[in-house]
Design a protein around this motif. Sequence first.
Motif, PDB file in Angstrom:
ATOM      1  N   SER A 107       0.817  -1.101   0.034  1.00  0.00           N
ATOM      2  CA  SER A 107       0.031  -0.045   0.125  1.00  0.00           C
ATOM      3  C   SER A 107       0.832   1.382  -0.086  1.00  0.00           C
ATOM      4  N   SER A 108       0.459   2.245  -0.663  1.00  0.00           N
ATOM      5  CA  SER A 108       1.136   3.627  -0.695  1.00  0.00           C
ATOM      6  C   SER A 108       1.009   4.509   0.428  1.00  0.00           C
ATOM      7  N   ASN A 109      -0.053   3.751   1.474  1.00  0.00           N
ATOM      8  CA  ASN A 109      -0.521   4.491   2.418  1.00  0.00           C
ATOM      9  C   ASN A 109       0.716   4.107   3.643  1.00  0.00           C
ATOM     10  N   ILE A 110       1.642   3.147   3.489  1.00  0.00           N
ATOM     11  CA  ILE A 110       2.464   2.928   4.621  1.00  0.00           C
ATOM     12  C   ILE A 110       3.788   3.651   4.308  1.00  0.00           C
ATOM     13  N   ARG A 111       4.239   4.331   5.218  1.00  0.00           N
ATOM     14  CA  ARG A 111       5.525   4.967   5.310  1.00  0.00           C
ATOM     15  C   ARG A 111       6.729   4.180   6.059  1.00  0.00           C
ATOM     16  N   ILE A 112       7.752   4.142   5.343  1.00  0.00           N
ATOM     17  CA  ILE A 112       9.020   3.447   6.083  1.00  0.00           C
ATOM     18  C   ILE A 112      10.022   4.578   6.213  1.00  0.00           C
ATOM     19  N   ALA A 113      10.356   4.781   7.571  1.00  0.00           N
ATOM     20  CA  ALA A 113      11.408   5.886   7.788  1.00  0.00           C
ATOM     21  C   ALA A 113      12.635   5.186   7.775  1.00  0.00           C
ATOM     22  N   VAL A 114      13.612   5.500   6.994  1.00  0.00           N
ATOM     23  CA  VAL A 114      14.873   4.742   6.629  1.00  0.00           C
ATOM     24  C   VAL A 114      15.871   5.744   7.328  1.00  0.00           C
ATOM     25  N   ALA A 153       5.380   1.267  -1.071  1.00  0.00           N
ATOM     26  CA  ALA A 153       5.512   2.035   0.112  1.00  0.00           C
ATOM     27  C   ALA A 153       5.889   3.476  -0.143  1.00  0.00           C
ATOM     28  N   ARG A 154       5.935   4.293   0.784  1.00  0.00           N
ATOM     29  CA  ARG A 154       6.653   5.575   0.831  1.00  0.00           C
ATOM     30  C   ARG A 154       7.785   5.542   1.524  1.00  0.00           C
ATOM     31  N   ILE A 155       8.890   6.454   1.410  1.00  0.00           N
ATOM     32  CA  ILE A 155      10.109   6.395   2.139  1.00  0.00           C
ATOM     33  C   ILE A 155      10.189   7.756   2.768  1.00  0.00           C
ATOM     34  N   ILE A 156      10.515   7.906   4.181  1.00  0.00           N
ATOM     35  CA  ILE A 156      10.879   9.280   4.732  1.00  0.00           C
ATOM     36  C   ILE A 156      12.367   8.794   4.919  1.00  0.00           C
ATOM     37  N   ALA A 189       5.574   7.843  10.481  1.00  0.00           N
ATOM     38  CA  ALA A 189       6.192   6.741  10.151  1.00  0.00           C
ATOM     39  C   ALA A 189       5.725   5.528  10.707  1.00  0.00           C
ATOM     40  N   ASP A 190       5.147   4.465   9.806  1.00  0.00           N
ATOM     41  CA  ASP A 190       4.543   3.199  10.112  1.00  0.00           C
ATOM     42  C   ASP A 190       5.822   2.254  10.536  1.00  0.00           C
ATOM     43  N   ILE A 191       7.062   2.445  10.210  1.00  0.00           N
ATOM     44  CA  ILE A 191       7.998   1.581  10.197  1.00  0.00           C
ATOM     45  C   ILE A 191       9.172   2.164  10.465  1.00  0.00           C
ATOM     46  N   LEU A 249       1.328  -4.485   6.935  1.00  0.00           N
ATOM     47  CA  LEU A 249       0.604  -3.427   7.418  1.00  0.00           C
ATOM     48  C   LEU A 249      -0.304  -3.182   6.142  1.00  0.00           C
ATOM     49  N   SER A 250       0.020  -3.459   5.084  1.00  0.00           N
ATOM     50  CA  SER A 250      -0.828  -3.196   3.800  1.00  0.00           C
ATOM     51  C   SER A 250      -2.165  -4.265   3.798  1.00  0.00           C
ATOM     52  N   ALA A 251      -1.881  -5.416   4.576  1.00  0.00           N
ATOM     53  CA  ALA A 251      -2.767  -6.251   4.834  1.00  0.00           C
ATOM     54  C   ALA A 251      -3.574  -6.036   5.982  1.00  0.00           C
ATOM     55  N   ASN A 252      -3.102  -5.459   6.990  1.00  0.00           N
ATOM     56  CA  ASN A 252      -4.082  -5.208   8.106  1.00  0.00           C
ATOM     57  C   ASN A 252      -3.078  -3.793   8.826  1.00  0.00           C
ATOM     58  N   PRO A 253      -3.687  -2.598   8.372  1.00  0.00           N
ATOM     59  CA  PRO A 253      -3.033  -1.496   8.922  1.00  0.00           C
ATOM     60  C   PRO A 253      -3.374  -1.521  10.523  1.00  0.00           C
ATOM     61  N   ASN A 254      -4.136  -2.127  11.146  1.00  0.00           N
ATOM     62  CA  ASN A 254      -4.498  -2.120  12.334  1.00  0.00           C
ATOM     63  C   ASN A 254      -3.716  -2.762  13.407  1.00  0.00           C
TER      64      ASN A 254
END
Length: 669
Positions: A227-234, A306-309, A333-335, A473-478
């Motif tokens: 999902s493009s709604n998930i953001r990974i901070a690297v 996924a998006r990247i921070i 950030a989700d991750i 988290l794309s499969a289950n964001p909760n």
Amino acid sequence: MASKKTDKATFNYGGVQISLTKSKTKGAVQYGVKKKAVKRGVAAAPPDDFEGFEVFQAKRNLDQKLEDLRAQPDVSIGTHVWNVDGDEEVPFIPTGNIYLEFKPGTDYDKQRDLMDELGLNVIEIVSPEAYRVSVTEKSPNPIKCVMLMQKKKIVAVAEPEFVTKPVTNNFAPPTGRFFATQWHLENTGGAIPIVDIPNAIFGASHFKRGADARVKEAWAFIGSLGSSNIRIAVIDTGFATDHPQLRGDGTKVRNPFNAANRSADASPWYQTADGSWGVFSHGTSCAAVAAGALDAQGILGAAPNARIIPIKLDILSDEAIKNAFEHALLNGADIISCSLGFPKPVPLSTYVSNYLNKIAREGRGGKGVPMFFAAGNANPASNNVPRQISDFAAHPEGICVTASNSLDERSDYSFYGPNAFLCAPTNGNDGVGITTATIEVDDRGRMMHTFTSGFGGTSSATPLVAGICALMLSANPNLTLSQIRDILRQSTDKIGGGYNANGHSPYLGYGRINALKAVKMAVGGQANVSPTPASQPPTTTTTQRGRVISKFLNVRSGPGTSHPKVAELNQGDIVSLFEKVSGFWRIGQGRFVSADFIQVIAGNNAPVTTRRGKVTSSFLNVRSGPGTNNPKVAELKQGALVTIHETSSNGWHRIGDKRWVIGSNIQEV
């Protein structure tokens, strides 16, 4: 009827609670006589057709443009577009129709009064107490209408009708010349080409079929690349944000940050002692392993959508480290993926350690942010003494990633210890490296965007796990942090040996990550457990004992890192283990510790308490089998407690004989 503007809506739909957000840029119209295109200037592109509705885009003044369109004589409906979970790419259009069901025995006059009050028109009588109705000019918008009706005591069901486009179950996997080089996504056991050495290959002797992270199969299971709604901070030493794998469609990179000087410059450039300039390629490679966009050559990351921070951290000080993690927290950030560490084995300062606790406790709206840390490389150390995990990777709220190779062996360079949580495919021993993005400087001092088949270390293993978490988290964001840890722990594949009675190895953690198992468990909201017969009563043991194996261990008021810290234990402390709840041991009244850092003392194998759960939605349908296609047999209210006897492969809990509920609306207690 005038109504207050509604931009967000949460209501019951199909037996569960859903949340919708009104699109800021998209509207939809339906024409009464002959469908015609929305006038030029309103739509920036040819409109999409949704069963008589045309979706158009407006970068500004959407409300006014909708009003103008509604005033046209040939427009029968003009409406906002709604999105589920904020996904702008999937429009849900209210048709204006509503399914309305009154509670049994409701007087007909009261039914009629409510429909008249809201200006509703009956279009179908389904039963004496159920109707399909449509809104009129006197009605609030259909979403507002539904929310108002669901508050009425006489209403059993009120649901809007939407129109959207279906998706097929066929998933087309990525293709490209070098897709097969990414053996960590799928290892066929065959030879692969090397991207940065022309006409060269890695021979089949370097590979073992199945020695991979099962990412390709995970994509097929969820039917997407994430999902493009998930953001990974690297968090790393710098990023070439214009590299094709990080740039993607131009929307992948979000909120770049330099933690040392608090600027937006996350570039990989650095100046050497002689005044010349070079680039750090490490951060670009890590970010691409996690979420690199699919390019024409077929090279991509584990979660390409996924998006990247990108957060540049090229100086290790308490302030800079705190700045880096704070930026991740404040920018949604989700991750977090961090493949950095101190040059010598030192602990984190109390200031930094406490801030990481805050991330785990408060991130993602209180659900907790999973932080993946690289275990570190270069064993044996320079003094020829094997080095244990330290600094970031040793933090008890982090998830420490060690290394395995393309032959399903542990990579012997990886640091090790009780904090090792799981391993992931990367280079090592007789295995080969990871194909990903990289950068270099040419003879004229220009930065070149290239690719390599030689990336590796726990630096590569860590963002791979972070990308797989993005698929979960794309499969289950909760999912909560506790649930993420449980799923990762229970979904691993045991490779190699050296596991203790808890299934833990100091070198491989709980085993090699398996993305397919992880996303399957994520769909159900938790890890699967072995079925327990319904007739078996809950049993509790108070005689098990455990020993703390980490340097220090937080004691919390509940089973999860979101609960407040109430005490701290030291390595070697002995505690009583009363029951296991969501990956935590209860060691006393209101006192819980992570099971990851407790070694059960041999000699007592008494069972633990059967799982219990609490209904989190306003109401929850109980069905005769694990799926919505089974008949409804009962209904539970919010807060109701249930016993969980088993969990099906699609995430439904059996709470009694022929009584099943969907797991996403049950919180274990």
